[in-house]
Design a protein around this motif. Sequence first.
Motif, PDB file in Angstrom:
ATOM      1  N   PRO A  63     -47.461 -38.486 -91.679  1.00  0.00           N
ATOM      2  CA  PRO A  63     -46.535 -39.836 -92.829  1.00  0.00           C
ATOM      3  C   PRO A  63     -45.153 -40.268 -92.665  1.00  0.00           C
ATOM      4  CG  PRO A  63     -48.321 -38.487 -93.241  1.00  0.00           C
ATOM      5  CD  PRO A  63     -48.029 -37.825 -91.581  1.00  0.00           C
TER       6      PRO A  63
ATOM      7  N   TRP B 166     -64.516 -38.776 -98.375  1.00  0.00           N
ATOM      8  CA  TRP B 166     -63.783 -39.475 -96.978  1.00  0.00           C
ATOM      9  C   TRP B 166     -64.762 -39.033 -95.410  1.00  0.00           C
ATOM     10  CZ3 TRP B 166     -58.435 -37.465 -98.273  1.00  0.00           C
ATOM     11  CH2 TRP B 166     -57.935 -38.559 -99.310  1.00  0.00           C
TER      12      TRP B 166
ATOM     13  N   LEU C 116     -57.506 -38.543 -93.630  1.00  0.00           N
ATOM     14  CA  LEU C 116     -57.363 -39.772 -93.849  1.00  0.00           C
ATOM     15  C   LEU C 116     -57.480 -40.817 -92.035  1.00  0.00           C
ATOM     16  CD1 LEU C 116     -56.490 -41.044 -97.180  1.00  0.00           C
ATOM     17  CD2 LEU C 116     -59.122 -41.264 -96.257  1.00  0.00           C
ATOM     18  N   ALA C 117     -56.418 -40.003 -91.627  1.00  0.00           N
ATOM     19  CA  ALA C 117     -55.757 -40.036 -89.784  1.00  0.00           C
ATOM     20  C   ALA C 117     -56.667 -39.827 -90.074  1.00  0.00           C
ATOM     21  CB  ALA C 117     -54.281 -39.968 -89.318  1.00  0.00           C
TER      22      ALA C 117
ATOM     23  N   TYR D 178     -55.366 -44.780 -96.836  1.00  0.00           N
ATOM     24  CA  TYR D 178     -54.137 -44.209 -96.282  1.00  0.00           C
ATOM     25  C   TYR D 178     -53.012 -45.220 -97.126  1.00  0.00           C
ATOM     26  CZ  TYR D 178     -50.929 -43.015 -92.422  1.00  0.00           C
ATOM     27  OH  TYR D 178     -50.271 -42.260 -92.052  1.00  0.00           O
TER      28      TYR D 178
ATOM     29  N   LEU E 171     -50.935 -42.815 -87.339  1.00  0.00           N
ATOM     30  CA  LEU E 171     -50.781 -42.353 -88.851  1.00  0.00           C
ATOM     31  C   LEU E 171     -50.646 -40.738 -88.848  1.00  0.00           C
ATOM     32  CD1 LEU E 171     -53.770 -44.580 -88.999  1.00  0.00           C
ATOM     33  CD2 LEU E 171     -51.678 -44.815 -89.877  1.00  0.00           C
ATOM     34  N   ARG E 172     -51.113 -40.189 -88.484  1.00  0.00           N
ATOM     35  CA  ARG E 172     -50.901 -38.424 -88.204  1.00  0.00           C
ATOM     36  C   ARG E 172     -49.408 -37.968 -88.827  1.00  0.00           C
ATOM     37  NH1 ARG E 172     -55.838 -35.508 -86.662  1.00  0.00           N
ATOM     38  NH2 ARG E 172     -57.282 -36.841 -85.271  1.00  0.00           N
TER      39      ARG E 172
ATOM     40  N   ALA F  37     -52.890 -38.208 -96.247  1.00  0.00           N
ATOM     41  CA  ALA F  37     -52.822 -39.233 -95.539  1.00  0.00           C
ATOM     42  C   ALA F  37     -53.516 -38.368 -93.826  1.00  0.00           C
ATOM     43  CB  ALA F  37     -51.479 -39.457 -95.495  1.00  0.00           C
ATOM     44  N   ARG F  38     -53.243 -37.073 -93.803  1.00  0.00           N
ATOM     45  CA  ARG F  38     -53.056 -36.654 -92.050  1.00  0.00           C
ATOM     46  C   ARG F  38     -54.988 -35.879 -92.346  1.00  0.00           C
ATOM     47  NH1 ARG F  38     -47.727 -34.402 -93.137  1.00  0.00           N
ATOM     48  NH2 ARG F  38     -49.054 -32.597 -94.471  1.00  0.00           N
TER      49      ARG F  38
END
Length: 303
Positions: free
Chosen positions: A286, A202, A258-259, A243, A283-284, A255-256
């Motif tokens: 989830p 990522w 990816l944010a 995400y 997005l941070r 997820a965090r």
Amino acid sequence: LLSIDAQTLGVTEIIVVDDGCDDDSLAVIKTVAVTMRTPLVVVAGEGIGQSAARNRGVMAATGDLVALIDQDDIWMPQHIEMLAHELEIHPESQLSYSDFTLIDENGSVVSTHFNVRLGNTHPKASVLEIIREDVFALPSCMLFRRSAFVELGGFNPELQGFEDDDFYLRAFQSAWAPIYVAESLTLYRTHNKGSSRSASYWRSRVRYAHIIANAFPDDPWTRRFFVRDIVVPRFRGSIMLDYSAAIAVRNHQAARALAGSLSDLMSATTERTVKVRLGIWVLRRPLLARTLLRSYFRRLARR
């Protein structure tokens, strides 16, 4: 290793780069090597990453032509013969590469002629074609002239994902004149443990996006907006797909991360609007993002 040894055009040497493996791979290699006709040596990589490991292997090679193969892929018997033939009849070219067949973890075929079925044309004819979408000129499908590889600087060791796209872009810009073989000469394995699900991948994705953005910045004078119209949408879509998968399986840590990747990506463009910043803030978080997305899809279903 056996697929290399079974090539219709013999390989003169096999160089295995041990990039700090912690399983029984070395024992397997030693067992198989005694049955092979091709000389094999192991070079230590010490956890330097796939790009630097490939570079080390190429530098240890003595041949004029070098081919790469990842540890979980397989060559078809005519892989080297067909790719070498193309470089022989096209001396102006520095690279030949082929289409591939996608296989699963157990070796079962998922899709033949992957690029053909994807509608992905090769060889690429412009920079725009290369940066617009994933190239899918895989390292395991390549044969190149070692001298050209050294002059190019090999794979970018800072990239642990998209290093193949970066390599192809630089090779194209350096007039390598790549030759494409439409036959599926490699079996490319995809599985749950693939590197594309790792944090290093990522980070590398965003790093490559910034490399493109720096090389081809937006220019209002010529009305060329590669970053705004191509780079950001391409990688933003890829990040959001990952995400969505992360929150679907409740992997909030991923997820965090990816944010954070999305935030880093958006720094490549000046269009960091309030809407974009608010979206990244959500997005941070989830759990909040999952709730909002569920509510959004419910509203869509009622329409």
